[in-house]
Scaffold this active site. Structure first.
Site, short mmCIF file in Angstrom:
data_model
loop_
_atom_site.label_atom_id
_atom_site.label_comp_id
_atom_site.label_asym_id
_atom_site.label_seq_id
_atom_site.Cartn_x
_atom_site.Cartn_y
_atom_site.Cartn_z
CD GLU A 160 1.51 -9.12 18.18
OE1 GLU A 160 1.00 -8.61 17.17
OE2 GLU A 160 0.91 -9.34 19.25
NE ARG A 199 -2.52 -1.29 3.37
CZ ARG A 199 -2.24 -2.48 3.90
NH1 ARG A 199 -2.51 -3.57 3.23
NH2 ARG A 199 -1.71 -2.56 5.09
P1 AMP Z 1 4.17 -1.75 11.61
O1 AMP Z 1 3.65 -2.47 12.80
O2 AMP Z 1 4.12 -0.24 11.79
O3 AMP Z 1 5.51 -2.23 11.18
O4 AMP Z 1 3.14 -2.07 10.43
C1 AMP Z 1 3.42 -3.04 9.50
C2 AMP Z 1 2.70 -2.81 8.19
O5 AMP Z 1 1.40 -3.34 8.31
C3 AMP Z 1 2.58 -1.37 7.74
O6 AMP Z 1 2.98 -1.31 6.37
C4 AMP Z 1 1.12 -1.04 7.89
O7 AMP Z 1 0.64 -0.40 6.72
C5 AMP Z 1 0.43 -2.38 8.06
N1 AMP Z 1 -0.52 -2.38 9.17
C6 AMP Z 1 -0.23 -2.66 10.46
N2 AMP Z 1 -1.33 -2.62 11.23
C7 AMP Z 1 -2.34 -2.30 10.39
C8 AMP Z 1 -3.75 -2.10 10.59
N3 AMP Z 1 -4.34 -2.21 11.79
N4 AMP Z 1 -4.49 -1.79 9.50
C9 AMP Z 1 -3.92 -1.68 8.28
N5 AMP Z 1 -2.62 -1.85 8.04
C10 AMP Z 1 -1.83 -2.17 9.09
#
Ligand code: AMP
Length: 171
Positions: free
Chosen positions: A96, A59
């Site tokens: 995670e 995205r």
């Molecule tokens: P992060 O935990 O910030 O590393 O997020 C990992 C990836 O997953 C990022 O590219 C976010 O766009 C996506 N992501 C994480 N949590 C969500 C969520 N609740 N809804 C949509 N996209 C998510």
């Protein structure tokens, strides 16, 4: 901003139980709201020297390409392993459960570049931090990180404390 907020759809328990997924496809269906979102994402960085925008698969490609187009700078794809055809650099980071890896072409950016990192959502910030490190590994400077949605309770901003972070909608 409420107009944009109304275009982000909550999907409970996707892709795994307990995750409230922020679905941006309703926003993508509305061209004028999408334009507003892109302008809000890049607004704090207008007037700065930015030479490229980097976006993470998948995205981040959508939002990053549009921000790059508006700024009239190049776009750098950060991809999952094995997708980029030329020589790459990799950075692995903890999720995670398990680990993930992002790759970039070695010649995508270099010293003298100032790169804006763009993604749709910042959650824990792990993906964005790994992306910033990858760009710096190539000698580029990270001008900042722009997100449409920030999940504030996951404290991703704290992990990106060394960088300028901007988000349009906070949850
Ligand atoms: P992060 O935990 O910030 O590393 O997020 C990992 C990836 O997953 C990022 O590219 C976010 O766009 C996506 N992501 C994480 N949590 C969500 C969520 N609740 N809804 C949509 N996209 C998510």
């Amino acid at each position: 901003m409420e107009r944009l907020r109304a275009k982000i759809r909550d999907i409970p328990d996707f892709p795994t139980p307990g995750i409230l997924f922020k679905d941006i496809t309703p926003l993508m269906k509305d061209p004028s709201a999408m334009r507003l979102a892109i302008h809000q994402m890049l607004h704090p960085f207008l007037g700065e020297r930015i030479t490229a925008v980097a976006g993470m698969e998948a995205r981040g490609f959508i939002f990053g390409s549009l921000v790059a187009w508006e700024l009239a700078v190049s776009f750098v794809p950060l991809r999952k392993p094995g997708r980029l055809p030329h020589r790459t650099r990799s950075n692995s980071y903890d999720l995670e459960y398990g680990t993930a890896t992002l790759q970039v072409h070695e010649d995508a950016v270099g010293p003298g570049d100032r790169v804006l990192l763009v993604d749709d959502v910042i959650a824990t910030g792990g993906t964005a931090l790994a992306s910033c490190q990858l760009l710096e590994d190539l000698g580029a400077e990270v001008a900042g990180c722009g997100f449409l949605v920030e999940l504030g309770f996951l404290k991703g901003r704290d992990r990106l404390a060394d960088y300028r972070v901007h988000s349009v909608l906070q949850y």
